[in-house]
Design an enzyme around this catalytic site. Structure first.
Site, PDB file in Angstrom:
ATOM      1  N   GLY A  79       2.100  -9.166 -39.461  1.00  0.00           N
ATOM      2  CA  GLY A  79       3.170  -9.485 -40.401  1.00  0.00           C
ATOM      3  C   GLY A  79       2.583  -9.997 -41.704  1.00  0.00           C
ATOM      4  O   GLY A  79       1.458  -9.634 -42.070  1.00  0.00           O
ATOM      5  N   CYS A  80       3.302 -10.834 -42.400  1.00  0.00           N
ATOM      6  CA  CYS A  80       2.816 -11.400 -43.668  1.00  0.00           C
ATOM      7  C   CYS A  80       1.450 -12.041 -43.457  1.00  0.00           C
ATOM      8  O   CYS A  80       1.271 -12.867 -42.566  1.00  0.00           O
ATOM      9  CB  CYS A  80       3.810 -12.430 -44.201  1.00  0.00           C
ATOM     10  SG  CYS A  80       3.247 -13.258 -45.709  1.00  0.00           S
ATOM     11  N   PHE A  81       0.482 -11.662 -44.291  1.00  0.00           N
ATOM     12  CA  PHE A  81      -0.882 -12.126 -44.037  1.00  0.00           C
ATOM     13  C   PHE A  81      -1.126 -13.587 -44.394  1.00  0.00           C
ATOM     14  O   PHE A  81      -2.142 -14.155 -44.007  1.00  0.00           O
ATOM     15  CB  PHE A  81      -1.934 -11.227 -44.685  1.00  0.00           C
ATOM     16  CG  PHE A  81      -1.779 -10.893 -46.159  1.00  0.00           C
ATOM     17  CD1 PHE A  81      -0.989 -11.622 -47.019  1.00  0.00           C
ATOM     18  CD2 PHE A  81      -2.467  -9.792 -46.681  1.00  0.00           C
ATOM     19  CE1 PHE A  81      -0.886 -11.302 -48.373  1.00  0.00           C
ATOM     20  CE2 PHE A  81      -2.383  -9.463 -48.025  1.00  0.00           C
ATOM     21  CZ  PHE A  81      -1.587 -10.220 -48.875  1.00  0.00           C
ATOM     22  N   TRP A  82      -0.215 -14.242 -45.082  1.00  0.00           N
ATOM     23  CA  TRP A  82      -0.423 -15.660 -45.395  1.00  0.00           C
ATOM     24  C   TRP A  82      -0.521 -16.512 -44.131  1.00  0.00           C
ATOM     25  O   TRP A  82      -1.471 -17.241 -43.921  1.00  0.00           O
ATOM     26  CB  TRP A  82       0.717 -16.190 -46.258  1.00  0.00           C
ATOM     27  CG  TRP A  82       0.806 -15.613 -47.633  1.00  0.00           C
ATOM     28  CD1 TRP A  82      -0.150 -14.918 -48.313  1.00  0.00           C
ATOM     29  CD2 TRP A  82       1.944 -15.699 -48.514  1.00  0.00           C
ATOM     30  NE1 TRP A  82       0.317 -14.557 -49.554  1.00  0.00           N
ATOM     31  CE2 TRP A  82       1.585 -15.026 -49.711  1.00  0.00           C
ATOM     32  CE3 TRP A  82       3.211 -16.272 -48.402  1.00  0.00           C
ATOM     33  CZ2 TRP A  82       2.471 -14.928 -50.783  1.00  0.00           C
ATOM     34  CZ3 TRP A  82       4.084 -16.171 -49.475  1.00  0.00           C
ATOM     35  CH2 TRP A  82       3.725 -15.508 -50.649  1.00  0.00           C
TER      36      TRP A  82
END
Length: 225
Positions: free
Chosen positions: A29-32
């Site tokens: 998902g979102c890499f953050w």
């Protein structure tokens, strides 16, 4: 030109792995939030976010978010093989998101948010496959769906823009994580050689919404027993 340094660990983020180190690329998902989950593991030498698995050379964030480049948002992880095993990283990977959601994760929709693992050796690939089978059995028992994770041999990684690197550890960052963990905990699987102290996993509570955001930015340190 020297490699940029990790904002938390102080290590180079884009140099090749050295002796006694392993390397793999994960998309959750979102890499953050995914990157923070990995950098907190003891024994992880460095992490970096980027784009992989697509067809466009040197894509930027806007191009990847258009869904037209075929890339996934990913995290490159380099680890000390004496301190942490690849099976430990796989445990974190499967538990930290929902690998059944196809081209999305939570509220984030698009092929760039798909679940992926890219590795560079047959030995690591065998562990990926064994862990996937074990985790699918857990999902089946819980009445959940089929894993859609894309598993491929090493794919070219394009590093993301500087402001994305270790984003959640930087002042003024927006506390955001789209991961939707299933709550299933992976234990032993064929070939697994877990090295981390079980107490490490007490720092990850996948039953709590946005668990990664609630944790400290620093790498997990355990008190001497």
């Amino acid at each position: 030109m020297s490699s940029p340094l990790h904002a938390v660990l102080g290590t180079p983020i884009n140099t090749p792995p050295g002796p006694g180190q392993g390397e793999a690329v994960f998309g959750c998902g979102c890499f953050w939030g995914a990157e923070k989950g990995f950098w907190r593991l003891p024994g992880v030498f460095s992490t970096a976010v980027g784009y992989a698995g697509g067809h466009l050379e040197n894509p930027d964030y806007g191009q990847v978010c258009s869904g037209q480049t075929g890339h996934s948002e990913v995290v490159r992880v380099v680890w000390d093989t004496n301190q942490v095993d690849f099976s430990d990283l796989l445990k974190l990977f499967w538990e930290c998101h929902d690998p059944t959601q196809g081209d999305r994760q939570g509220n984030d929709r698009g092929s760039q948010y798909r679940s992926v693992i890219y590795v560079n050796s047959p030995e690591l690939m065998a562990l990926v496959e064994a862990s996937r089978q074990a985790y699918q059995s857990l999902l089946d028992q819980a009445g959940l769906g089929s894993i859609t994770t894309e598993v491929k041999a090493d794919q070219h990684l394009y590093y993301a823009e500087t402001y994305h690197q270790q984003y959640l550890a930087k002042p003024g960052s927006r506390p955001y994580c789209s991961a939707q963990p299933t709550g299933q905990r992976l234990s032993q699987f064929e070939g697994a050689n877990f090295k981390l102290d079980p107490r490490v996993w007490e720092h990850y509570d996948w039953a709590v919404s946005h668990c990664v955001l609630r944790g400290d930015n620093s790498q997990i340190r355990l008190a001497v027993a």
